[in-house]
Design an enzyme around this catalytic site. Structure first.
Site, PDB file in Angstrom:
ATOM      1  N   LYS A 195     -13.843  34.899 -22.587  1.00 51.08           N
ATOM      2  CA  LYS A 195     -15.065  35.398 -23.236  1.00 51.08           C
ATOM      3  C   LYS A 195     -15.589  34.423 -24.291  1.00 51.08           C
ATOM      4  O   LYS A 195     -16.787  34.138 -24.333  1.00 51.08           O
ATOM      5  CB  LYS A 195     -14.790  36.774 -23.840  1.00 51.08           C
ATOM      6  CG  LYS A 195     -15.936  37.379 -24.638  1.00 51.08           C
ATOM      7  CD  LYS A 195     -15.781  38.875 -24.810  1.00 51.08           C
ATOM      8  CE  LYS A 195     -14.431  39.260 -25.341  1.00 51.08           C
ATOM      9  NZ  LYS A 195     -14.156  38.797 -26.712  1.00 51.08           N
TER      10      LYS A 195
ATOM     11  N   THR B  10     -14.859  31.241 -24.482  1.00 55.80           N
ATOM     12  CA  THR B  10     -15.258  30.039 -23.737  1.00 55.80           C
ATOM     13  C   THR B  10     -16.655  30.211 -23.150  1.00 55.80           C
ATOM     14  O   THR B  10     -17.485  29.284 -23.197  1.00 55.80           O
ATOM     15  CB  THR B  10     -14.239  29.767 -22.609  1.00 55.80           C
ATOM     16  OG1 THR B  10     -12.937  29.665 -23.178  1.00 55.80           O
ATOM     17  CG2 THR B  10     -14.565  28.496 -21.863  1.00 55.80           C
TER      18      THR B  10
ATOM     19  N   ARG C 280     -16.430  34.827 -34.431  1.00 53.30           N
ATOM     20  CA  ARG C 280     -15.472  35.219 -35.463  1.00 53.30           C
ATOM     21  C   ARG C 280     -14.478  34.085 -35.706  1.00 53.30           C
ATOM     22  O   ARG C 280     -14.272  33.224 -34.858  1.00 53.30           O
ATOM     23  CB  ARG C 280     -14.697  36.466 -35.030  1.00 53.30           C
ATOM     24  CG  ARG C 280     -15.548  37.733 -34.939  1.00 53.30           C
ATOM     25  CD  ARG C 280     -14.750  38.859 -34.320  1.00 53.30           C
ATOM     26  NE  ARG C 280     -14.388  38.524 -32.943  1.00 53.30           N
ATOM     27  CZ  ARG C 280     -13.374  39.072 -32.283  1.00 53.30           C
ATOM     28  NH1 ARG C 280     -12.594  39.960 -32.879  1.00 53.30           N
ATOM     29  NH2 ARG C 280     -13.131  38.730 -31.041  1.00 53.30           N
TER      30      ARG C 280
ATOM     31  N   LYS D 102      -1.549  35.436 -27.984  1.00 50.22           N
ATOM     32  CA  LYS D 102      -2.736  34.820 -27.400  1.00 50.22           C
ATOM     33  C   LYS D 102      -2.808  33.312 -27.556  1.00 50.22           C
ATOM     34  O   LYS D 102      -3.248  32.595 -26.655  1.00 50.22           O
ATOM     35  CB  LYS D 102      -3.988  35.456 -28.036  1.00 50.22           C
ATOM     36  CG  LYS D 102      -5.307  34.939 -27.465  1.00 50.22           C
ATOM     37  CD  LYS D 102      -6.478  35.626 -28.154  1.00 50.22           C
ATOM     38  CE  LYS D 102      -7.815  35.118 -27.638  1.00 50.22           C
ATOM     39  NZ  LYS D 102      -8.957  35.746 -28.326  1.00 50.22           N
TER      40      LYS D 102
ATOM     41  N   ALA E 143     -11.141  43.918 -32.725  1.00 47.41           N
ATOM     42  CA  ALA E 143     -11.923  44.987 -32.109  1.00 47.41           C
ATOM     43  C   ALA E 143     -11.067  46.170 -31.690  1.00 47.41           C
ATOM     44  O   ALA E 143     -11.598  47.247 -31.413  1.00 47.41           O
ATOM     45  CB  ALA E 143     -12.681  44.460 -30.889  1.00 47.41           C
TER      46      ALA E 143
ATOM     47  N   PHE F 119     -12.483  41.794 -27.510  1.00 47.08           N
ATOM     48  CA  PHE F 119     -11.903  42.490 -26.365  1.00 47.08           C
ATOM     49  C   PHE F 119     -12.992  42.909 -25.371  1.00 47.08           C
ATOM     50  O   PHE F 119     -13.988  42.203 -25.208  1.00 47.08           O
ATOM     51  CB  PHE F 119     -11.034  43.665 -26.824  1.00 47.08           C
ATOM     52  CG  PHE F 119      -9.789  43.232 -27.550  1.00 47.08           C
ATOM     53  CD1 PHE F 119      -8.840  42.453 -26.919  1.00 47.08           C
ATOM     54  CD2 PHE F 119      -9.582  43.579 -28.871  1.00 47.08           C
ATOM     55  CE1 PHE F 119      -7.687  42.042 -27.583  1.00 47.08           C
ATOM     56  CE2 PHE F 119      -8.431  43.168 -29.545  1.00 47.08           C
ATOM     57  CZ  PHE F 119      -7.484  42.402 -28.895  1.00 47.08           C
TER      58      PHE F 119
ATOM     59  N   PHE G 289     -11.944  30.109 -11.694  1.00 44.91           N
ATOM     60  CA  PHE G 289     -10.615  29.524 -11.793  1.00 44.91           C
ATOM     61  C   PHE G 289     -10.325  28.761 -10.507  1.00 44.91           C
ATOM     62  O   PHE G 289     -10.837  29.110  -9.424  1.00 44.91           O
ATOM     63  CB  PHE G 289      -9.553  30.605 -12.006  1.00 44.91           C
ATOM     64  CG  PHE G 289      -9.380  31.029 -13.434  1.00 44.91           C
ATOM     65  CD1 PHE G 289      -8.239  30.681 -14.149  1.00 44.91           C
ATOM     66  CD2 PHE G 289     -10.360  31.774 -14.080  1.00 44.91           C
ATOM     67  CE1 PHE G 289      -8.082  31.068 -15.468  1.00 44.91           C
ATOM     68  CE2 PHE G 289     -10.209  32.170 -15.394  1.00 44.91           C
ATOM     69  CZ  PHE G 289      -9.061  31.815 -16.094  1.00 44.91           C
TER      70      PHE G 289
ATOM     71  N   TRP H   6     -15.858  25.728 -18.310  1.00 40.63           N
ATOM     72  CA  TRP H   6     -14.573  25.214 -18.789  1.00 40.63           C
ATOM     73  C   TRP H   6     -14.420  23.760 -18.345  1.00 40.63           C
ATOM     74  O   TRP H   6     -14.069  22.894 -19.138  1.00 40.63           O
ATOM     75  CB  TRP H   6     -13.416  26.060 -18.250  1.00 40.63           C
ATOM     76  CG  TRP H   6     -12.084  25.720 -18.860  1.00 40.63           C
ATOM     77  CD1 TRP H   6     -11.472  26.341 -19.910  1.00 40.63           C
ATOM     78  CD2 TRP H   6     -11.211  24.644 -18.483  1.00 40.63           C
ATOM     79  NE1 TRP H   6     -10.282  25.733 -20.210  1.00 40.63           N
ATOM     80  CE2 TRP H   6     -10.086  24.684 -19.345  1.00 40.63           C
ATOM     81  CE3 TRP H   6     -11.252  23.657 -17.509  1.00 40.63           C
ATOM     82  CZ2 TRP H   6      -9.028  23.778 -19.261  1.00 40.63           C
ATOM     83  CZ3 TRP H   6     -10.203  22.743 -17.418  1.00 40.63           C
ATOM     84  CH2 TRP H   6      -9.110  22.816 -18.289  1.00 40.63           C
TER      85      TRP H   6
END
Length: 560
Positions: free
Chosen positions: A71, A73, A94, A105, A276, A304, A384, A413
């Site tokens: 998200k 990214t 944030r 994470k 969140a 999230f 991916f 990415w």
């Protein structure tokens, strides 16, 4: 595969004054924190206050999975891509918390060619905002204990009752051993009492900083923080023990948004960082408004999935700040959708049309939820290498044929801005059309229990809520004290629509247990703790901290 930290370290960064100049800001408008980071000055924020605002784009996602959705990214890649197609965009994010950085994470600055940089500094101490928030929060804790020690009268005329102090301490680290502690032990340290620690990103001071309009509003909100009761049972606030002024003094610099850049050269304002799942999950109002005044588009994210961060973005942040998003982007991956369909984590790289089809219900639910707020939606399918072309096509076809919305395969990415260009054009077209009809999920006048029930039924598709007797009494008391018009902030697992993180997909008809509610009078919402959610996370069995280090040249390693 080259790691994110190596990609970030290899990037050529421009001087921060040049990034500011791209936004029309002079050197006097920034306070440099080295060559690559700056804070916007208070005078610059004041000058921006009367400028017209650009369009606000909210990036959210399906329920997070161990497979990752990308998200942040995507937020960065979309901002880069909007700039690439000639639409002046500012990214608003944030700040990362040390809890997840060293916990489950890892880093939180995006990935690949869609990162904000310098990533090591942003992920770790950055400009010290979180330390200032932690200090301000714990200053209030110290003043509370000092008041108890000397039995000082509060503004109510009576001393605090140590049995009914609700304010806890905070630390920006995952540490389950601190959830419940005893203080005041030993000679000369009385009174002894039970308390505990929360993580800094769950602090009401963090929420206040992120929702305050300016320093005056910040101090007024800090003064309203409910800390407990006096010996007659009357509620006592931080203002009642003269704490708000000193707390504000610690936060003067922390109130200023931080300016950095993406690898692609886009300006990014990074400020504040409430979680969140246990807070409202959005960056600061001050940074968002500044970004809206500086660009044609502001691309921001909420923490999230759309059931938590985006719901609170709409019902709490937008309600408080008078904001309205023009477009919402829901991020998904083939891998994560198969996981929600029931696939094992080890099997996500294997083509499986059945599991993918089953998992599409989770994406559908989040798209439907954003539509409840009257926001046009587009899906970003984050690619991916293990995806098959057939799987990617199936997701895009589902969005087009079943949901009636556009979805775009994104490769930002690997390819940076070019990999999100189609998404950017779609977002710009939707925003330019002006079709958003933003609305809240519930009105201010609705009783607090019904607000909780509305979120549970409309967003989580629960059959109802199950309030403990204590929670029911708390809600009744809050309404009697004049707080019934506040929005609600659900604290629950982000991994499921239920309060059980092991339940994947898009379940419905469940009962949502709410064990406790807490009043955040300064922030301006009521927190509902669902299931066994904790406001101080613990480290996983193998924390990310164990792979982070420093090489012989002094470079940080393993921060991905």
């Amino acid at each position: 595969m080259t790691s994110d930290i190596d990609i970030a370290r290899a990037a050529t960064l421009r001087p921060i004054k040049d990034i500011a100049a791209d936004l029309g800001l002079g050197f006097a408008d920034i306070e440099p924190q080295g060559h690559r980071i700056a804070k916007l000055s208070a005078s610059a924020l004041h000058a921006l206050a009367d400028r017209p605002h650009g369009k606000l784009v909210l990036v959210t996602a399906i329920n997070p999975t161990p497979a990752g959705e990308g998200k942040t990214t995507t937020t960065i890649g979309l901002g880069d891509a909007l700039n690439r197609i000639g639409r002046k965009a500012v990214i608003a994010l944030r700040e990362p918390s040390l809890g997840p950085v060293f916990g489950r994470k890892g880093g939180a600055t995006g990935g690949g060619l869609s990162q904000v940089v310098p990533m090591e500094r942003i992920n770790l101490h950055f400009t010290g905002d979180f330390h200032a928030i932690t200090s301000a929060h714990n200053l209030l804790s110290a003043l509370i204990d000092n008041s108890l020690h000397y039995r000082l009268p509060t503004a109510t005329g009576l001393p605090l009752d140590g049995r009914h102090v609700t304010w806890r301490r905070v630390l920006d680290m995952n540490d389950r051993a601190l959830r419940q502690i005893a203080t005041g032990m030993g000679p000369g340290n009385a009174p002894a009492r039970e308390t505990g620690f929360d993580i800094t990103v769950a602090s009401e001071v963090m929420a206040i900083l992120c929702l305050a309009d300016d320093l005056a509003d910040l101090q007024a909100r800090l003064a309203r923080i409910r800390i407990g009761r006096d010996e007659a049972g009357t509620p006592v606030t931080a203002g009642d023990i003269d704490a708000a002024g000193a707390m504000t003094a610690l936060l003067v610099d922390a109130m200023l948004p931080n300016l950095v850049q993406s690898i692609g050269g886009s300006p990014a304002l990074i400020h504040g960082g409430p979680f969140a799942n246990i807070a409202h999950g959005c960056n600061s109002v001050v940074a968002t408004r500044a970004a809206l005044a500086l660009g044609d588009f502001t691309v921001t994210e909420a923490g999230f999935g759309a059931d938590l961060g985006a719901e609170k973005f709409c019902n709490i942040k937008c309600r408080s700040a008078g904001l309205a998003p023009s477009v919402a982007v829901v991020v998904a991956t083939v891998r994560a959708l198969k996981y929600h369909g029931g696939a094992a984590l080890a099997d996500l790289g294997r083509e499986d049309a059945g599991m993918l089809t089953a998992g599409l219900g989770n994406l559908t639910r989040h798209v439907e939820n954003m539509a409840r707020f009257g926001i046009p939606v587009v899906v970003a399918l984050n690619a991916f290498a293990t995806d098959s072309a057939a799987e990617q096509a199936a997701v895009i076809a589902h969005c087009r044929d079943v949901l009636g919305i556009e979805a775009h395969l994104c490769t930002h990415w690997a390819n940076g801005a070019a990999g999100a260009e189609d998404l950017a054009r779609s977002v710009a077209t939707l925003a330019d059309a002006g079709s958003a009809d933003f609305r809240f999920l519930y009105p201010d006048a609705m009783p607090l229990a019904d607000k909780l029930r509305t979120v549970a039924r409309e967003i989580y598709r629960a059959s109802d809520i199950a309030l403990t007797a204590a929670a029911t009494r708390q809600l009744t008391a809050f309404e009697a004290q004049g707080f019934g018009a506040l929005p609600v902030c659900m604290a629950k697992t982000p991994y499921s629509f239920t309060a059980d993180e092991t339940v994947r997909g898009a379940t419905s008809g469940h009962l949502l247990p709410i064990r406790e509610v807490r009043l955040s009078a300064g922030a301006g919402f009521v927190v509902a703790l669902c299931g066994d959610i904790n406001t101080m996370p613990g480290l996983p069995k193998v924390p990310a901290a164990q792979r982070i280090g420093v090489d012989a040249a002094g470079n940080i390693t393993g921060l991905d």
